[in-house]
Design a protein around this motif. Structure first.
Motif, PDB file in Angstrom:
ATOM      1  N   ARG A  11       0.839  -1.192   0.000  1.00 34.80           N
ATOM      2  CA  ARG A  11       0.000   0.000   0.000  1.00 34.80           C
ATOM      3  C   ARG A  11       0.875   1.244   0.000  1.00 34.80           C
ATOM      4  NH1 ARG A  11      -2.207   3.685   3.355  1.00 34.80           N
ATOM      5  NH2 ARG A  11      -1.053   2.858   5.134  1.00 34.80           N
ATOM      6  N   PRO A  13       0.714   5.318   0.788  1.00 33.68           N
ATOM      7  CA  PRO A  13      -0.155   6.288   1.475  1.00 33.68           C
ATOM      8  C   PRO A  13      -0.903   7.179   0.486  1.00 33.68           C
ATOM      9  CG  PRO A  13       1.966   6.169   2.566  1.00 33.68           C
ATOM     10  CD  PRO A  13       2.083   5.334   1.318  1.00 33.68           C
ATOM     11  N   GLY A  14      -2.203   7.307   0.747  1.00 36.92           N
ATOM     12  CA  GLY A  14      -3.039   8.143  -0.111  1.00 36.92           C
ATOM     13  C   GLY A  14      -3.729   7.383  -1.216  1.00 36.92           C
ATOM     14  N   LEU A  15      -3.408   6.102  -1.392  1.00 36.33           N
ATOM     15  CA  LEU A  15      -4.017   5.291  -2.445  1.00 36.33           C
ATOM     16  C   LEU A  15      -4.529   3.982  -1.847  1.00 36.33           C
ATOM     17  CD1 LEU A  15      -1.440   5.636  -5.385  1.00 36.33           C
ATOM     18  CD2 LEU A  15      -3.665   6.754  -5.190  1.00 36.33           C
ATOM     19  N   ARG A  23       0.005   3.914 -10.739  1.00 36.09           N
ATOM     20  CA  ARG A  23      -0.401   5.029  -9.880  1.00 36.09           C
ATOM     21  C   ARG A  23       0.422   5.056  -8.604  1.00 36.09           C
ATOM     22  NH1 ARG A  23      -6.454   5.236  -8.423  1.00 36.09           N
ATOM     23  NH2 ARG A  23      -5.675   7.148  -7.408  1.00 36.09           N
ATOM     24  N   LYS A  24       0.695   3.875  -8.034  1.00 41.39           N
ATOM     25  CA  LYS A  24       1.517   3.811  -6.818  1.00 41.39           C
ATOM     26  C   LYS A  24       2.917   4.351  -7.089  1.00 41.39           C
ATOM     27  CE  LYS A  24      -0.791  -0.231  -4.789  1.00 41.39           C
ATOM     28  NZ  LYS A  24      -0.602  -1.641  -4.366  1.00 41.39           N
ATOM     29  N   ALA A  27       2.806   8.125  -7.331  1.00 41.35           N
ATOM     30  CA  ALA A  27       2.648   8.755  -6.020  1.00 41.35           C
ATOM     31  C   ALA A  27       3.963   8.712  -5.240  1.00 41.35           C
ATOM     32  CB  ALA A  27       1.540   8.055  -5.233  1.00 41.35           C
ATOM     33  N   ARG A  30       6.356  11.283  -6.722  1.00 42.48           N
ATOM     34  CA  ARG A  30       5.971  12.651  -6.338  1.00 42.48           C
ATOM     35  C   ARG A  30       6.369  12.945  -4.906  1.00 42.48           C
ATOM     36  NH1 ARG A  30       1.439  11.330  -9.472  1.00 42.48           N
ATOM     37  NH2 ARG A  30       0.251  10.717  -7.622  1.00 42.48           N
ATOM     38  N   PHE A  31       6.186  11.949  -4.021  1.00 38.92           N
ATOM     39  CA  PHE A  31       6.582  12.144  -2.628  1.00 38.92           C
ATOM     40  C   PHE A  31       8.096  12.332  -2.527  1.00 38.92           C
ATOM     41  CE2 PHE A  31       8.272  10.319   1.294  1.00 38.92           C
ATOM     42  CZ  PHE A  31       7.639  11.115   2.236  1.00 38.92           C
ATOM     43  N   GLY A 292       2.479  17.777   5.927  1.00 40.87           N
ATOM     44  CA  GLY A 292       2.628  17.205   4.615  1.00 40.87           C
ATOM     45  C   GLY A 292       3.116  18.177   3.578  1.00 40.87           C
ATOM     46  N   GLN A 293       3.652  19.319   3.986  1.00 41.84           N
ATOM     47  CA  GLN A 293       4.087  20.332   3.029  1.00 41.84           C
ATOM     48  C   GLN A 293       5.595  20.274   2.865  1.00 41.84           C
ATOM     49  OE1 GLN A 293       2.020  22.260   1.269  1.00 41.84           O
ATOM     50  NE2 GLN A 293       0.347  21.140   2.282  1.00 41.84           N
TER      51      GLN A 293
END
Length: 294
Positions: A11, A13-15, A23-24, A27, A30-31, A292-293
């Motif tokens: 998993r 986070p966020g999905l 998609r994972k 994400a 991007r993180f 989270g910024q």
């Protein structure tokens, strides 16, 4: 890519857990980009060095295991970094139009152009001996004084064998190179910088030349020199061992992701990230994921 595909079954986070791997991966990238291009990167880098590479926590827990880890990991890491710098000097700079003399004239860095510069030979020798010492410690702990709590798998033994072959083979290849470069037509090992072409050893490096500083490889070359083979024969032997060394390194790179030794690559990053999170939780300056910024 296979290992990454396995990781992406987990998993993110966020999905949702059932989200497509594409998609994972997006994400996760991007993180990672948000972390790298933020002020948090300095806390992460500090944790990467102190906790991920130097392993401060392991030192506090078990100084002997820490010494084994640092001897093996640190020496391999240093050799890798030295090889990268050497590759840039020897392979990349000529592609940028620089002549061997111009490259060798660069302060300090240019002396990496040839392995027989005295401090380059000494540094390679010391790091190589540290690697061998570390491998002996690993072999002792894993096969002689076995740790009953140690988990292992067949691929681990393959990796240990390849690491040992690479460490020992490096010294053999270096000795055979010395013989190929410095044996006279009469079959006598008599090193002189003029025996190497200016394209390989620019005259500007003559003052720093000193293959004897690679003492272990040079001693072995001196002993083998008693065979009185011709330079051509030693060139053949050197090329053979060079390619065997190359094959062993390639085999290691392809085997490593499927053994427990892959943690050597991944655990410093994971430990560094976890340390950064703990610092944020304790309110330590310089890190964290608050809000989270980036």
């Amino acid at each position: 890519f296979f290992v990454l595909s396995v990781w992406l079954k987990a998993r993110v986070p966020g999905l949702p857990a059932t989200a497509p791997r594409r998609r994972k991966l997006g994400a996760a990238l991007r993180f990672a980009a948000g972390l790298v291009f933020s002020r948090r990167i300095w806390a992460l880098l500090q944790a990467l060095v102190v906790d991920g590479m130097v392993h401060r926590r392991l030192f506090r827990t078990d100084a002997r295991r820490w010494a084994v880890h640092l001897t093996v990991f640190g020496s391999w890491l240093a050799l890798g970094l030295l090889s990268i710098l050497t590759g840039v000097v020897v392979e990349i700079l000529p592609l940028l139009g620089m002549s061997p003399e111009e490259i060798a004239s660069i302060p300090l860095l240019g002396q990496l152009f040839h392995a027989d510069v005295w401090w380059v030979a000494l540094l390679n020798e010391m790091l190589g001996l540290l690697v061998i010492a570390g491998m002996l410690l690993i072999i002792t702990r894993r096969y002689i004084r076995k740790d009953p709590n140690q988990r292992t798998m067949p691929a681990d033994s393959i990796v240990i064998a390849l690491l040992t072959i690479i460490a020992l083979g490096g010294f053999l290849a270096e000795s055979f190179r010395l013989l190929a470069d410095y044996v006279t037509a009469a079959g006598v090992l008599r090193p002189d910088p003029s025996m190497i072409s200016p394209e390989r050893l620019p005259p500007v490096l003559y003052g720093a030349w000193g293959p004897q500083w690679g003492f272990a490889g040079y001693l072995l070359a001196s002993l083998l020199g008693a065979l009185r083979l011709s330079p051509g024969a030693w060139e053949v032997v050197y090329n053979l061992f060079f390619w065997l060394h190359f094959i062993a390194v390639s085999a290691l790179l392809f085997t490593l992701p499927f053994s427990r030794f892959f943690h050597v690559i991944m655990s410093p990053v994971i430990v560094a990230y976890n340390t950064m999170i703990e610092q944020q939780a304790r309110g330590t300056p310089g890190g964290g994921l608050t809000g989270g910024q980036p």
